[in-house]
Design a protein around this motif. Structure first.
Motif, PDB file in Angstrom:
ATOM      1  N   GLY A 124       0.807  -1.210   0.000  1.00 18.27           N
ATOM      2  CA  GLY A 124       0.000   0.000   0.000  1.00 18.27           C
ATOM      3  C   GLY A 124       0.839   1.257   0.000  1.00 18.27           C
ATOM      4  O   GLY A 124       2.060   1.219   0.028  1.00 18.27           O
ATOM      5  N   PRO A 125       0.151   2.400  -0.001  1.00 18.83           N
ATOM      6  CA  PRO A 125       0.861   3.671  -0.169  1.00 18.83           C
ATOM      7  C   PRO A 125       1.366   4.281   1.127  1.00 18.83           C
ATOM      8  O   PRO A 125       1.873   5.396   1.124  1.00 18.83           O
ATOM      9  CB  PRO A 125      -0.235   4.563  -0.763  1.00 18.83           C
ATOM     10  CG  PRO A 125      -1.484   4.076  -0.098  1.00 18.83           C
ATOM     11  CD  PRO A 125      -1.305   2.576   0.051  1.00 18.83           C
ATOM     12  N   HIS A 126       1.227   3.573   2.250  1.00 22.53           N
ATOM     13  CA  HIS A 126       1.513   4.214   3.525  1.00 22.53           C
ATOM     14  C   HIS A 126       2.985   4.550   3.676  1.00 22.53           C
ATOM     15  O   HIS A 126       3.852   3.681   3.574  1.00 22.53           O
ATOM     16  CB  HIS A 126       1.102   3.291   4.664  1.00 22.53           C
ATOM     17  CG  HIS A 126      -0.321   2.834   4.579  1.00 22.53           C
ATOM     18  ND1 HIS A 126      -1.365   3.666   4.226  1.00 22.53           N
ATOM     19  CD2 HIS A 126      -0.877   1.629   4.778  1.00 22.53           C
ATOM     20  CE1 HIS A 126      -2.484   2.986   4.228  1.00 22.53           C
ATOM     21  NE2 HIS A 126      -2.218   1.756   4.543  1.00 22.53           N
ATOM     22  N   SER A 127       3.227   5.835   3.934  1.00 23.86           N
ATOM     23  CA  SER A 127       4.573   6.283   4.247  1.00 23.86           C
ATOM     24  C   SER A 127       4.466   7.487   5.170  1.00 23.86           C
ATOM     25  O   SER A 127       3.416   8.126   5.263  1.00 23.86           O
ATOM     26  CB  SER A 127       5.347   6.643   2.982  1.00 23.86           C
ATOM     27  OG  SER A 127       4.710   7.671   2.275  1.00 23.86           O
ATOM     28  N   ALA A 128       5.526   7.788   5.846  1.00 28.12           N
ATOM     29  CA  ALA A 128       5.561   8.937   6.753  1.00 28.12           C
ATOM     30  C   ALA A 128       6.963   9.489   6.771  1.00 28.12           C
ATOM     31  O   ALA A 128       7.932   8.756   6.534  1.00 28.12           O
ATOM     32  CB  ALA A 128       5.131   8.534   8.164  1.00 28.12           C
ATOM     33  N   TYR A 129       7.063  10.782   7.054  1.00 24.61           N
ATOM     34  CA  TYR A 129       8.347  11.469   7.026  1.00 24.61           C
ATOM     35  C   TYR A 129       8.547  12.293   8.284  1.00 24.61           C
ATOM     36  O   TYR A 129       7.580  12.744   8.914  1.00 24.61           O
ATOM     37  CB  TYR A 129       8.425  12.385   5.797  1.00 24.61           C
ATOM     38  CG  TYR A 129       8.419  11.627   4.500  1.00 24.61           C
ATOM     39  CD1 TYR A 129       7.228  11.290   3.871  1.00 24.61           C
ATOM     40  CD2 TYR A 129       9.617  11.208   3.916  1.00 24.61           C
ATOM     41  CE1 TYR A 129       7.221  10.560   2.692  1.00 24.61           C
ATOM     42  CE2 TYR A 129       9.619  10.475   2.740  1.00 24.61           C
ATOM     43  CZ  TYR A 129       8.424  10.152   2.137  1.00 24.61           C
ATOM     44  OH  TYR A 129       8.426   9.432   0.968  1.00 24.61           O
ATOM     45  N   GLY A 130       9.810  12.507   8.606  1.00 22.77           N
ATOM     46  CA  GLY A 130      10.137  13.379   9.701  1.00 22.77           C
ATOM     47  C   GLY A 130       9.784  14.824   9.374  1.00 22.77           C
ATOM     48  O   GLY A 130       9.564  15.181   8.214  1.00 22.77           O
ATOM     49  N   ASP A 131       9.740  15.624  10.402  1.00 21.46           N
ATOM     50  CA  ASP A 131       9.345  17.024  10.229  1.00 21.46           C
ATOM     51  C   ASP A 131      10.204  17.734   9.184  1.00 21.46           C
ATOM     52  O   ASP A 131      11.433  17.734   9.263  1.00 21.46           O
ATOM     53  CB  ASP A 131       9.477  17.757  11.569  1.00 21.46           C
ATOM     54  CG  ASP A 131       8.449  17.299  12.587  1.00 21.46           C
ATOM     55  OD1 ASP A 131       8.658  17.539  13.790  1.00 21.46           O
ATOM     56  OD2 ASP A 131       7.440  16.688  12.156  1.00 21.46           O
ATOM     57  N   GLY A 132       9.538  18.322   8.209  1.00 24.23           N
ATOM     58  CA  GLY A 132      10.222  19.122   7.207  1.00 24.23           C
ATOM     59  C   GLY A 132      10.941  18.361   6.117  1.00 24.23           C
ATOM     60  O   GLY A 132      11.596  18.962   5.265  1.00 24.23           O
ATOM     61  N   LEU A 133      10.848  17.020   6.126  1.00 20.01           N
ATOM     62  CA  LEU A 133      11.601  16.242   5.142  1.00 20.01           C
ATOM     63  C   LEU A 133      10.783  15.840   3.928  1.00 20.01           C
ATOM     64  O   LEU A 133      11.344  15.586   2.851  1.00 20.01           O
ATOM     65  CB  LEU A 133      12.174  14.987   5.808  1.00 20.01           C
ATOM     66  CG  LEU A 133      13.158  15.242   6.949  1.00 20.01           C
ATOM     67  CD1 LEU A 133      13.646  13.931   7.533  1.00 20.01           C
ATOM     68  CD2 LEU A 133      14.326  16.108   6.482  1.00 20.01           C
ATOM     69  N   GLU A 134       9.469  15.722   4.104  1.00 17.15           N
ATOM     70  CA  GLU A 134       8.650  15.342   2.948  1.00 17.15           C
ATOM     71  C   GLU A 134       8.748  16.425   1.885  1.00 17.15           C
ATOM     72  O   GLU A 134       8.690  17.599   2.171  1.00 17.15           O
ATOM     73  CB  GLU A 134       7.197  15.141   3.370  1.00 17.15           C
ATOM     74  CG  GLU A 134       6.342  14.538   2.278  1.00 17.15           C
ATOM     75  CD  GLU A 134       4.989  14.080   2.788  1.00 17.15           C
ATOM     76  OE1 GLU A 134       4.647  14.400   3.935  1.00 17.15           O
ATOM     77  OE2 GLU A 134       4.283  13.383   2.029  1.00 17.15           O
ATOM     78  N   GLY A 135       8.916  15.976   0.656  1.00 18.15           N
ATOM     79  CA  GLY A 135       9.119  16.916  -0.439  1.00 18.15           C
ATOM     80  C   GLY A 135      10.569  16.940  -0.896  1.00 18.15           C
ATOM     81  O   GLY A 135      10.833  17.116  -2.083  1.00 18.15           O
TER      82      GLY A 135
ATOM     83  N   GLY B 146       4.366  -4.116  11.862  1.00 17.00           N
ATOM     84  CA  GLY B 146       3.451  -3.633  10.851  1.00 17.00           C
ATOM     85  C   GLY B 146       3.080  -2.181  11.058  1.00 17.00           C
ATOM     86  O   GLY B 146       3.298  -1.596  12.120  1.00 17.00           O
ATOM     87  N   TRP B 147       2.513  -1.618  10.016  1.00 18.66           N
ATOM     88  CA  TRP B 147       2.239  -0.190   9.989  1.00 18.66           C
ATOM     89  C   TRP B 147       1.395   0.282  11.171  1.00 18.66           C
ATOM     90  O   TRP B 147       0.390  -0.313  11.504  1.00 18.66           O
ATOM     91  CB  TRP B 147       1.538   0.178   8.682  1.00 18.66           C
ATOM     92  CG  TRP B 147       1.334   1.645   8.538  1.00 18.66           C
ATOM     93  CD1 TRP B 147       0.201   2.363   8.771  1.00 18.66           C
ATOM     94  CD2 TRP B 147       2.332   2.593   8.142  1.00 18.66           C
ATOM     95  NE1 TRP B 147       0.432   3.691   8.528  1.00 18.66           N
ATOM     96  CE2 TRP B 147       1.722   3.860   8.141  1.00 18.66           C
ATOM     97  CE3 TRP B 147       3.690   2.474   7.786  1.00 18.66           C
ATOM     98  CZ2 TRP B 147       2.434   5.013   7.788  1.00 18.66           C
ATOM     99  CZ3 TRP B 147       4.391   3.622   7.427  1.00 18.66           C
ATOM    100  CH2 TRP B 147       3.760   4.866   7.439  1.00 18.66           C
ATOM    101  N   THR B 148       1.824   1.385  11.767  1.00 17.22           N
ATOM    102  CA  THR B 148       1.085   2.040  12.843  1.00 17.22           C
ATOM    103  C   THR B 148       0.951   3.510  12.511  1.00 17.22           C
ATOM    104  O   THR B 148       1.936   4.165  12.163  1.00 17.22           O
ATOM    105  CB  THR B 148       1.831   1.898  14.185  1.00 17.22           C
ATOM    106  OG1 THR B 148       2.043   0.515  14.472  1.00 17.22           O
ATOM    107  CG2 THR B 148       1.042   2.541  15.308  1.00 17.22           C
ATOM    108  N   TRP B 149      -0.256   4.008  12.624  1.00 20.25           N
ATOM    109  CA  TRP B 149      -0.466   5.425  12.340  1.00 20.25           C
ATOM    110  C   TRP B 149       0.024   6.272  13.508  1.00 20.25           C
ATOM    111  O   TRP B 149       0.002   5.860  14.638  1.00 20.25           O
ATOM    112  CB  TRP B 149      -1.944   5.707  12.098  1.00 20.25           C
ATOM    113  CG  TRP B 149      -2.444   5.094  10.834  1.00 20.25           C
ATOM    114  CD1 TRP B 149      -3.190   3.964  10.714  1.00 20.25           C
ATOM    115  CD2 TRP B 149      -2.208   5.568   9.501  1.00 20.25           C
ATOM    116  NE1 TRP B 149      -3.439   3.702   9.393  1.00 20.25           N
ATOM    117  CE2 TRP B 149      -2.847   4.665   8.615  1.00 20.25           C
ATOM    118  CE3 TRP B 149      -1.518   6.657   8.961  1.00 20.25           C
ATOM    119  CZ2 TRP B 149      -2.838   4.834   7.235  1.00 20.25           C
ATOM    120  CZ3 TRP B 149      -1.498   6.822   7.583  1.00 20.25           C
ATOM    121  CH2 TRP B 149      -2.145   5.918   6.733  1.00 20.25           C
ATOM    122  N   GLY B 150       0.464   7.488  13.202  1.00 21.05           N
ATOM    123  CA  GLY B 150       0.850   8.422  14.235  1.00 21.05           C
ATOM    124  C   GLY B 150       2.297   8.307  14.650  1.00 21.05           C
ATOM    125  O   GLY B 150       3.065   7.511  14.133  1.00 21.05           O
ATOM    126  N   ALA B 151       2.634   9.113  15.629  1.00 22.66           N
ATOM    127  CA  ALA B 151       4.018   9.240  16.083  1.00 22.66           C
ATOM    128  C   ALA B 151       4.568   7.932  16.641  1.00 22.66           C
ATOM    129  O   ALA B 151       5.775   7.691  16.587  1.00 22.66           O
ATOM    130  CB  ALA B 151       4.117  10.339  17.132  1.00 22.66           C
TER     131      ALA B 151
END
Length: 127
Positions: free
Chosen positions: A55-66, A101-106
């Motif tokens: 799936g598309p789930h991904s997360a980034y640290g503050d200010g790093l996405e992009g 496995g994937w967990t939402w949030g911090a």
């Protein structure tokens, strides 16, 4: 047991790009989250990015996405970190990690959640 080997680090100039690679071996990573963390001299380990197994789930640290993009190839048991427009503050040792496995949030970005770690690859960005 999972063995993680990072590669792709190096010395670059501000504005350059690097692509880090982490190759996993030892067991299937089906269902596991793969992530990147970094640690600069004198600082605590910092979350960079994580990617779910499917799936598309991904997360980034503050200010790093992009600027940073995480991707993974499950057939190759490999995760990548594309880093663009690098800055001196990106200088750090970058570590690959495998967690549950994937967990939402911090909670899903906490280093303590990750069981297996690589040895790290150094990224040095000069101004």
């Amino acid at each position: 047991q999972v063995r993680l080997v990072e590669s792709g680090g190096g010395s670059v100039q501000t504005g350059d790009s690097l692509r880090l690679t982490c190759a996993a071996s030892g067991r299937t990573l089906m269902g596991y989250t793969m992530a990147w963390f970094r640690q600069a001299p004198g600082k605590e380990r910092e979350f960079v990015a994580r990617k779910s197994y499917t799936g598309p789930h991904s997360a980034y640290g503050d200010g790093l996405e992009g600027r940073f993009t995480i991707s993974r190839d499950n057939d190759k048991n490999t995760v990548y970190l594309q880093m663009n427009k690098l800055r001196p503050e990106d200088t750090a040792v970058y570590y690959c990690a495998v967690g549950p496995g994937w967990t939402w949030g911090a909670e899903g970005s906490a280093a303590a959640k990750y069981t297996f770690w690589g040895q790290g690859t150094q990224v040095l960005v000069s101004s």
